[in-house]
Design a protein around this motif. Structure first.
Motif, PDB file in Angstrom:
ATOM      1  N   ILE A 119       0.831  -1.212   0.000  1.00  0.00           N
ATOM      2  CA  ILE A 119       0.000   0.000   0.000  1.00  0.00           C
ATOM      3  C   ILE A 119       0.864   1.261   0.000  1.00  0.00           C
ATOM      4  O   ILE A 119       0.395   2.344   0.340  1.00  0.00           O
ATOM      5  CB  ILE A 119      -0.985   0.019   1.182  1.00  0.00           C
ATOM      6  N   GLY A 120       2.156   1.084  -0.326  1.00  0.00           N
ATOM      7  CA  GLY A 120       2.967   2.259  -0.598  1.00  0.00           C
ATOM      8  C   GLY A 120       4.121   2.548   0.332  1.00  0.00           C
ATOM      9  O   GLY A 120       4.831   3.535   0.129  1.00  0.00           O
ATOM     10  N   MET A 121       4.345   1.731   1.369  1.00  0.00           N
ATOM     11  CA  MET A 121       5.455   2.023   2.269  1.00  0.00           C
ATOM     12  C   MET A 121       6.785   1.713   1.602  1.00  0.00           C
ATOM     13  O   MET A 121       6.940   0.680   0.954  1.00  0.00           O
ATOM     14  CB  MET A 121       5.333   1.212   3.565  1.00  0.00           C
ATOM     15  N   ALA A 122       7.752   2.608   1.760  1.00  0.00           N
ATOM     16  CA  ALA A 122       9.094   2.389   1.224  1.00  0.00           C
ATOM     17  C   ALA A 122       9.907   1.567   2.217  1.00  0.00           C
ATOM     18  O   ALA A 122       9.768   1.720   3.433  1.00  0.00           O
ATOM     19  CB  ALA A 122       9.778   3.733   0.976  1.00  0.00           C
ATOM     20  N   THR A 123      10.764   0.681   1.700  1.00  0.00           N
ATOM     21  CA  THR A 123      11.590  -0.151   2.577  1.00  0.00           C
ATOM     22  C   THR A 123      13.077   0.012   2.234  1.00  0.00           C
ATOM     23  O   THR A 123      13.827   0.613   2.994  1.00  0.00           O
ATOM     24  CB  THR A 123      11.185  -1.626   2.472  1.00  0.00           C
ATOM     25  N   TYR A 124      13.489  -0.513   1.087  1.00  0.00           N
ATOM     26  CA  TYR A 124      14.902  -0.476   0.713  1.00  0.00           C
ATOM     27  C   TYR A 124      15.335   0.895   0.183  1.00  0.00           C
ATOM     28  O   TYR A 124      16.526   1.187   0.079  1.00  0.00           O
ATOM     29  CB  TYR A 124      15.186  -1.535  -0.369  1.00  0.00           C
ATOM     30  N   GLN A 125      14.387   1.748  -0.136  1.00  0.00           N
ATOM     31  CA  GLN A 125      14.684   2.999  -0.827  1.00  0.00           C
ATOM     32  C   GLN A 125      15.516   3.967   0.026  1.00  0.00           C
ATOM     33  O   GLN A 125      15.363   4.029   1.244  1.00  0.00           O
ATOM     34  CB  GLN A 125      13.379   3.700  -1.251  1.00  0.00           C
ATOM     35  N   VAL A 126      16.383   4.681  -0.644  1.00  0.00           N
ATOM     36  CA  VAL A 126      17.158   5.766  -0.050  1.00  0.00           C
ATOM     37  C   VAL A 126      17.135   6.945  -1.023  1.00  0.00           C
ATOM     38  O   VAL A 126      16.926   6.741  -2.229  1.00  0.00           O
ATOM     39  CB  VAL A 126      18.633   5.323   0.217  1.00  0.00           C
ATOM     40  N   PRO A 127      17.316   8.161  -0.532  1.00  0.00           N
ATOM     41  CA  PRO A 127      17.596   8.557   0.846  1.00  0.00           C
ATOM     42  C   PRO A 127      16.352   8.496   1.734  1.00  0.00           C
ATOM     43  O   PRO A 127      15.231   8.355   1.236  1.00  0.00           O
ATOM     44  CB  PRO A 127      18.094   9.998   0.695  1.00  0.00           C
ATOM     45  N   PHE A 128      16.572   8.620   3.050  1.00  0.00           N
ATOM     46  CA  PHE A 128      15.479   8.605   4.001  1.00  0.00           C
ATOM     47  C   PHE A 128      14.754   9.949   4.008  1.00  0.00           C
ATOM     48  O   PHE A 128      15.329  10.972   3.634  1.00  0.00           O
ATOM     49  CB  PHE A 128      16.004   8.323   5.409  1.00  0.00           C
ATOM     50  N   PRO A 129      13.510   9.959   4.461  1.00  0.00           N
ATOM     51  CA  PRO A 129      12.813  11.236   4.620  1.00  0.00           C
ATOM     52  C   PRO A 129      13.460  12.061   5.735  1.00  0.00           C
ATOM     53  O   PRO A 129      14.103  11.503   6.629  1.00  0.00           O
ATOM     54  CB  PRO A 129      11.384  10.810   4.996  1.00  0.00           C
TER      55      PRO A 129
END
Length: 330
Positions: A119-129
């Motif tokens: 439903i849209g949560m980021a996991t491996y993605q970078v950079p962080f918010p």
């Protein structure tokens, strides 16, 4: 897009981070990338990291309280100073906690992330918010969980649910850090729902949620749960800085008196719905004893007697709940 397949390191790197400017990442973000590449499968990497985080934070936060319990100097700040957990009690508690961690929390943690990612949560993605994005998200999780816990906790004090589920958690009238998740597996599942439902709801309605924010929330939530069960009220405890914070002083009364104080992080719901009246009376009586000018020994004797009265009333209330007697407003 995340994938369940396992690739070689170069293939996975190109799939996940081919368009990422690694030079712009900070140290922590680079380690995050290295972890996902090293494990080789995003789902396994996320699930494993999440469970390890939970275990390290939970037991890592419990260790200081175990040490404090073993040092008599700290008894002056112990809310129920005559009830110190024994090594046997702590070991029995640890075994039950580990059982729940591996039978209930491990599957829930593992399934949470694919569900949230869908439903849209980021996991491996970078950079962080940045913190301006994460702060309101963590605040939402705190407020949602506190209200959910308040309602569910009161439900668990209903006769059959208490007798067959919640009674295990009330084994210790003077809780200690390890006892934060000492509970029936069904209770772990019920109350744990409030912890993970907040991020899921936020992600579903608003998107823009990264799992690193969830990790921050889980870490803070574990600290809150363990500290509120620690049994200690220090002058520097958070409830003396943030007036609406619950803390050990608030929750310890619930274990001692069985009734009142059903919230977790905040005092709002108990005050709003009138489920802190006995607690307020207790605090008023303690304050009155202090103003009488009694010496330390006399005050300790009077406080101990008051605690015994409150605990006895709590034991009666507990038996009434177990026996199906309609309880008075708590």
């Amino acid at each position: 897009m995340a994938t369940n397949a396992t690739f070689s390191a170069p293939q996975l790197f190109e799939t996940l981070y081919g368009a990422t400017d690694l030079a712009a990442l900070n140290w922590f973000e680079k380690q995050w990338v290295a972890w996902y590449i090293w494990i080789g499968n995003p789902v396994i990497a996320t699930g494993l990291m999440s469970f390890l985080l939970h275990e390290f934070v939970y037991f890592g936060r419990c260790i200081p309280w175990i040490i404090i319990d073993a040092i008599p100097y700290f008894r002056r700040w112990k809310l129920q100073p005559n009830k110190i957990p024994t090594p046997k009690e702590q070991w029995e508690c640890t075994k039950q906690v580990l059982f729940s961690h591996f039978t209930i929390e491990l599957p829930a943690i593992w399934l949470f992330h694919p569900m949230a990612e869908s439903i849209g949560m980021a996991t491996y993605q970078v950079p962080f918010p940045d913190w301006r994005t994460m702060l309101p998200q963590v605040a939402f999780c705190f407020v949602f969980e506190d209200f959910f816990h308040y309602v569910a906790h009161q439900a668990l004090h209903y006769g059959p649910l208490y007798k067959h589920i919640h009674k295990i958690h009330h084994k210790y009238s003077a809780p200690f850090g390890l006892a934060a998740e000492y509970a029936h597996p069904a209770e772990v599942f019920i109350l744990g729902t409030g912890t993970i439902a907040g991020p899921l709801l936020y992600c579903f309605f608003f998107g823009n949620l990264h799992i690193v924010t969830v990790y921050i929330w889980i870490t803070l939530r574990l600290f809150q749960a363990i500290d509120s069960h620690s049994g200690y009220d220090f002058p520097w405890s958070l409830q003396h800085i943030v007036p609406f914070w619950s803390g050990a002083e608030h929750h310890d009364f619930h274990h001692m008196a069985f009734t009142n104080n059903f919230s977790t992080s905040f005092r709002w719901c108990d005050r709003l719905f009138g489920t802190d009246t006995k607690y307020q009376e207790y605090r008023a009586r303690v304050k009155a004893m202090k103003t009488k000018g009694a010496n330390k020994e006399d005050f300790q004797r009077m406080e101990k007697k008051l605690m015994e009265e409150v605990e006895k009333e709590g034991q009666i209330a507990e038996r009434e709940v177990e026996n199906g007697v309609k309880a008075k407003k708590q």
